[in-house]
Motif scaffolding. Structure first.
Motif, PDB file in Angstrom:
ATOM      1  N   TYR A   1       0.793  -1.131  -0.077  1.00  0.00           N
ATOM      2  CA  TYR A   1       0.023   0.031   0.113  1.00  0.00           C
ATOM      3  C   TYR A   1       0.863   1.247   0.085  1.00  0.00           C
ATOM      4  O   TYR A   1       0.628   2.288  -0.784  1.00  0.00           O
ATOM      5  CB  TYR A   1      -1.021   0.092   1.128  1.00  0.00           C
ATOM      6  CG  TYR A   1      -1.843   1.154   1.188  1.00  0.00           C
ATOM      7  CD1 TYR A   1      -2.974   0.965   0.328  1.00  0.00           C
ATOM      8  CD2 TYR A   1      -1.809   2.190   2.004  1.00  0.00           C
ATOM      9  CE1 TYR A   1      -3.977   2.230   0.246  1.00  0.00           C
ATOM     10  CE2 TYR A   1      -2.473   3.276   1.942  1.00  0.00           C
ATOM     11  CZ  TYR A   1      -3.773   3.497   1.141  1.00  0.00           C
ATOM     12  OH  TYR A   1      -4.569   4.348   1.246  1.00  0.00           O
TER      13      TYR A   1
ATOM     14  N   SER B   1      -6.381   5.112  -5.665  1.00  0.00           N
ATOM     15  CA  SER B   1      -7.132   4.096  -5.123  1.00  0.00           C
ATOM     16  C   SER B   1      -6.590   2.612  -5.223  1.00  0.00           C
ATOM     17  O   SER B   1      -5.571   2.388  -5.832  1.00  0.00           O
ATOM     18  CB  SER B   1      -8.565   4.293  -5.799  1.00  0.00           C
ATOM     19  OG  SER B   1      -8.463   3.867  -7.280  1.00  0.00           O
ATOM     20  N   VAL B   2      -7.098   1.709  -4.442  1.00  0.00           N
ATOM     21  CA  VAL B   2      -6.550   0.346  -4.502  1.00  0.00           C
ATOM     22  C   VAL B   2      -6.490  -0.251  -5.718  1.00  0.00           C
ATOM     23  O   VAL B   2      -5.665  -1.004  -5.895  1.00  0.00           O
ATOM     24  CB  VAL B   2      -6.972  -0.530  -3.388  1.00  0.00           C
ATOM     25  CG1 VAL B   2      -6.801  -0.085  -1.973  1.00  0.00           C
ATOM     26  CG2 VAL B   2      -8.518  -0.621  -3.674  1.00  0.00           C
TER      27      VAL B   2
ATOM     28  N   ALA C   1      -3.023  -1.697  -7.322  1.00  0.00           N
ATOM     29  CA  ALA C   1      -2.776  -3.096  -7.006  1.00  0.00           C
ATOM     30  C   ALA C   1      -2.097  -3.416  -8.623  1.00  0.00           C
ATOM     31  O   ALA C   1      -1.255  -4.343  -8.714  1.00  0.00           O
ATOM     32  CB  ALA C   1      -4.077  -3.872  -6.905  1.00  0.00           C
TER      33      ALA C   1
ATOM     34  N   HIS D   1      -5.434  -6.394  -5.690  1.00  0.00           N
ATOM     35  CA  HIS D   1      -6.612  -5.655  -5.490  1.00  0.00           C
ATOM     36  C   HIS D   1      -7.481  -6.227  -4.094  1.00  0.00           C
ATOM     37  O   HIS D   1      -7.685  -5.416  -3.111  1.00  0.00           O
ATOM     38  CB  HIS D   1      -7.536  -5.706  -6.480  1.00  0.00           C
ATOM     39  CG  HIS D   1      -8.623  -4.695  -6.443  1.00  0.00           C
ATOM     40  ND1 HIS D   1      -9.949  -5.092  -6.626  1.00  0.00           N
ATOM     41  CD2 HIS D   1      -8.850  -3.343  -6.180  1.00  0.00           C
ATOM     42  CE1 HIS D   1     -10.720  -4.060  -6.463  1.00  0.00           C
ATOM     43  NE2 HIS D   1     -10.107  -3.276  -6.130  1.00  0.00           N
TER      44      HIS D   1
ATOM     45  N   LEU E   1      -5.373  -5.657  -0.875  1.00  0.00           N
ATOM     46  CA  LEU E   1      -5.323  -4.175  -0.492  1.00  0.00           C
ATOM     47  C   LEU E   1      -6.697  -3.807   0.089  1.00  0.00           C
ATOM     48  O   LEU E   1      -6.715  -2.883   0.990  1.00  0.00           O
ATOM     49  CB  LEU E   1      -4.643  -3.285  -1.578  1.00  0.00           C
ATOM     50  CG  LEU E   1      -3.268  -3.369  -1.914  1.00  0.00           C
ATOM     51  CD1 LEU E   1      -3.099  -2.539  -3.281  1.00  0.00           C
ATOM     52  CD2 LEU E   1      -2.309  -3.014  -0.949  1.00  0.00           C
ATOM     53  N   LEU E   2      -7.761  -4.102  -0.681  1.00  0.00           N
ATOM     54  CA  LEU E   2      -9.106  -3.903  -0.022  1.00  0.00           C
ATOM     55  C   LEU E   2      -9.184  -4.366   1.267  1.00  0.00           C
ATOM     56  O   LEU E   2      -9.819  -3.502   2.155  1.00  0.00           O
ATOM     57  CB  LEU E   2     -10.004  -4.386  -1.027  1.00  0.00           C
ATOM     58  CG  LEU E   2     -10.567  -3.683  -2.251  1.00  0.00           C
ATOM     59  CD1 LEU E   2     -11.550  -4.196  -3.193  1.00  0.00           C
ATOM     60  CD2 LEU E   2     -11.055  -2.392  -1.789  1.00  0.00           C
TER      61      LEU E   2
ATOM     62  N   VAL F   1      -7.094  -2.059   3.855  1.00  0.00           N
ATOM     63  CA  VAL F   1      -7.657  -0.710   4.066  1.00  0.00           C
ATOM     64  C   VAL F   1      -8.985  -0.742   4.695  1.00  0.00           C
ATOM     65  O   VAL F   1      -9.194  -0.027   5.633  1.00  0.00           O
ATOM     66  CB  VAL F   1      -7.695  -0.022   2.621  1.00  0.00           C
ATOM     67  CG1 VAL F   1      -8.328   1.254   2.938  1.00  0.00           C
ATOM     68  CG2 VAL F   1      -6.358   0.066   2.216  1.00  0.00           C
TER      69      VAL F   1
END
Length: 140
Positions: free
Chosen positions: A36, A48-49, A53, A65, A68-69, A72
């Motif tokens: 990140y 944004s992710v 990604a 993706h 990372l989602l 976060v």
């Protein structure tokens, strides 16, 4: 930038992420944290992710993706502890040459192409010199 500067930058980034990792808890969060932070530092308009990604793991973008989602969106660490750690790591570097005498606080606007990011409104954007969709943040 020569090789020594690159190596120094990489070492400082690694130490910074390790410092943050010391307050986020579980060791399994270290890789997503590093990815990140790396995504935030890499070039690219969107932070944004999804685009992050694609930049940090092009061969496995969908899995990255999702990782990372999850990192976060399910942040179970203490924001106050993370900010305290950042302060502990950053203030000595800021005060390396002399103590802080004053803070300069200003607003900074970031043009946005859409309106789905948090805080995006049609408002005056200093970077563009006109009204447009942008986010405004306080800078120190």
């Amino acid at each position: 930038m020569d090789l020594n500067q690159v190596e120094d930058s990489e070492a400082r980034f690694t130490a910074y992420v390790a410092g943050l990792g010391s307050v986020i808890g579980q060791a399994v969060r270290m890789r997503p944290l590093r990815d990140y932070c790396t995504g935030l530092m890499l070039p690219g308009e969107r932070k944004s992710v999804e685009p992050m990604a694609a930049r940090t793991a092009p061969a496995r973008t969908a899995a990255q993706h999702q990782s990372l989602l999850h990192f976060v969106g399910n942040a179970s660490w203490s924001d106050a502890d993370v900010l305290a750690k950042i302060r502990q790591m950053v203030l000595p570097a800021i005060e390396k040459n002399e103590p802080i005498e004053a803070w300069i606080i200003d607003d900074t606007s970031f043009p946005k192409q859409g309106k789905h990011s948090v805080g995006v409104h049609h408002q005056y954007c200093g970077q563009l010199g006109k009204q447009a969709n942008c986010q405004v943040a306080v800078s120190l």
